[in-house]
Enzyme design. Structure first.
Site, PDB file in Angstrom:
ATOM      1  CE1 TYR A   1      -4.044   1.997   1.041  1.00 31.75           C
ATOM      2  CE2 TYR A   1      -2.398   3.269   2.230  1.00 31.75           C
ATOM      3  CZ  TYR A   1      -3.672   3.134   1.720  1.00 31.75           C
ATOM      4  OH  TYR A   1      -4.574   4.156   1.870  1.00 31.75           O
TER       5      TYR A   1
ATOM      6  N   GLY B   1      -4.202   8.551   8.789  1.00 30.13           N
ATOM      7  CA  GLY B   1      -4.291   7.096   8.726  1.00 30.13           C
ATOM      8  C   GLY B   1      -5.186   6.681   7.572  1.00 30.13           C
ATOM      9  CE  LYS B   2      -3.664   0.671   4.873  1.00 28.05           C
ATOM     10  NZ  LYS B   2      -3.749  -0.763   4.686  1.00 28.05           N
ATOM     11  NE  ARG B   3     -10.399   2.070  10.623  1.00 25.15           N
ATOM     12  CZ  ARG B   3      -9.894   1.969  11.827  1.00 25.15           C
ATOM     13  NH1 ARG B   3      -9.975   2.983  12.650  1.00 25.15           N
ATOM     14  NH2 ARG B   3      -9.340   0.857  12.217  1.00 25.15           N
ATOM     15  CG  ASP B   4      -7.548   9.938   9.246  1.00 32.26           C
ATOM     16  OD1 ASP B   4      -8.502   9.953  10.045  1.00 32.26           O
ATOM     17  OD2 ASP B   4      -6.398   9.596   9.570  1.00 32.26           O
TER      18      ASP B   4
END
Ligand code: GLU
Length: 479
Positions: free
Chosen positions: A14, A245-248
């Site tokens: 990633y 982070g990935k969730r942002d």
């Protein structure tokens, strides 16, 4: 002294925004100083290794135009550039430390180490492994972890971004150099590699700053000169209160690329995420960045990630390419982003469509949602027309008569050019005494069924007389 920098990614599959920025700054510094950028693949954490990830990294760097001077594919005097292929080199350096009495084999099982940690937690004292060093360590051989023998002392150093730094003895510990599986840890491998490869500017995320005293101890124990340290600020979530982070909501670089973000825009945006040249300038080409980049203008606090800004910049780059390089040059970049319905249309037609819509695109993939009606007849949707916020003020008979008058006017128009279309539309406004929002929304909807389109005369010109009238007639028949 020749500037030698490196980008040392771990192939975990990633590629987030921060990974790429860690490649851009070393690239810029190397190019600016006629130096060298090395690409090194840090693949010793075999649990996190992802098949194909190295190719993805190479492909991303190529896409961004960040060519490396040594590394995979191009080779170089310091090959191999995969850490997993350099085991013997690390073992040889490890032996130097053992001979100097600065490293020891440590067969202590993990559960025992965990016990030490818990004991410290209970006593509320910091856990330092050097307080639990085994008394009679065996001879080291691969298969047994190897640890550094730390000497508690203070260090001072300068970080090019963070300034003068100091640390006390409490942060130094017996870090693992070689793991049980024979692979080195990052902590050890990067020092060996940077040294062997002649790297003199170590640029990496600020998360490595707190480990720097342990690295300094290693440089010292190995009798090595320290490189310049350049800590790059964190990239923060849009809210600004934590690391991105990935969730942002930030996509991976690969996803932005397949959404139609241009390499130039990505490079421009990321270079300016944590660096500025002190002016108001926002759009930079790669060449300008190489010229203007400077370590002392890298900011030392976190940089907030802002996707809206990235997409704005992408829109600016789309316009820039169109105006500076021409419609065809931009078209070359758009090939994979057209809707399926465009598959059988000619390049010339698509270039024409692009020429009237490019200044509304944020990403190239907007073409998929914004241009369909140029390639296939939209389904007639009377409700969409009568419920439109401008048209809903008109009665049914008004709509019918407006359509009739417009169709007549446009049918009689001989020269179907943007200019004469504009004249005809203006005449229609005068004749019908309607507001542009009403009349133009009606015609726009009939030919496109899209809430927005480029200027109406340009839309009609591009669609052509036959198609435009066929669509207007189809609506007139259904209303
Ligand atoms: N392999 C490390 C990472 O991907 C690189 C750190 C460094 O640049 O030294 O985070």
């Amino acid at each position: 002294m020749k500037v030698i920098t490196r980008f040392a990614p771990s192939p975990t599959g990633y590629i987030h925004i921060g990974n790429v920025r860690s490649a851009i700054y070393p690239y810029l510094l190397a190019r600016q100083n006629d130096g060298k950028l090395i690409l090194r693949i840090e693949d010793t954490d075999r649990k996190r290794y992802v098949e194909g990830a190295t190719e993805l990294i190479e492909d991303t760097l190529n896409w961004l135009g960040l060519e490396w001077d040594e590394g995979p594919i191009v080779g170089g005097p310091n090959a191999p550039y995969f850490q997993s292929e350099r085991k013997e080199i690390y073992h040889a350096w490890a032996r130097k430390l053992i001979e100097a009495g600065r490293a020891y084999a440590d067969p202590t099982p993990p559960d025992v180490i965990e016990g030490y940690r818990e004991e410290c937690n209970k006593k509320k004292i910091p856990f330092l492994y050097r307080n639990y060093r085994p008394e009679n360590p065996p001879e080291w051989e691969p298969g047994i972890p190897l640890r550094f023998k730390a000497e508690p002392k203070s260090y001072e150093w300068t970080d090019e971004v963070m300034g003068k730094m100091k640390s006390g003895p409490e942060v130094l510990d017996d870090i693992i150099l070689i793991k049980k599986d024979g692979y080195p840890t990052y902590n050890f491998a990067h020092i060996v590699d940077d040294t062997e490869m002649g790297v003199n500017y170590v640029m990496r995320g600020v998360e490595y700053l707190s480990s720097t005293p342990n690295y300094l101890a290693l440089y010292e124990a190995l009798g090595l000169e320290r490189p310049h340290f350049v800590s790059l600020p964190h990239i923060l979530a849009p809210t600004g209160n934590k690391k991105l982070g990935k969730r942002d909501g930030a996509k991976s670089v690969t996803e932005y690329r397949s959404d139609g973000v241009l390499a130039e825009a990505m490079l421009n945006y990321l270079a300016c995420l944590g660096w500025n040249d002190g002016t108001e300038q926002e759009i930079y080409t790669k060449e300008e960045l190489i010229k203007k980049f400077s370590l002392d203008r890298i900011q030392n606090s976190g940089a907030r990630y802002d996707e809206v800004k990235l997409l704005w910049m992408n829109g600016q780059w789309i316009r820039k390419i169109f105006t500076e390089e021409g419609a065809e040059a931009l078209y070359e970049r758009t090939k994979e982003f057209w809707p399926e319905s465009a598959a059988n249309s000619s390049d010339d037609y698509k270039i024409k469509v692009l020429s009237i819509i490019y200044d509304r695109l944020k990403t190239l993939s907007d073409l998929r949602t914004m241009t369909n009606y140029f390639f296939e007849d939209p389904r007639v949707d009377v409700d969409a027309i009568v419920n439109n916020k401008f048209i809903k003020k008109l009665s049914e008979s008004e709509i019918e008569s407006l359509l009739k008058t417009s169709i007549k006017k446009l049918t009689d128009l001989e020269n179907w050019s943007a200019d004469s279309l504009q004249d005809a539309l203006n005449d229609l406004l005068t004749e019908t005494k309607k507001k542009p929002a009403e009349l133009f929304s009606l015609i726009r909807l009939c030919v496109s069924f899209a809430p927005f389109s480029p200027a109406l005369n340009l839309t009609l010109e591009t669609l052509g007389k036959e198609k435009s009238l066929a669509r207007l007639n189809a609506v007139a028949r259904s209303i």
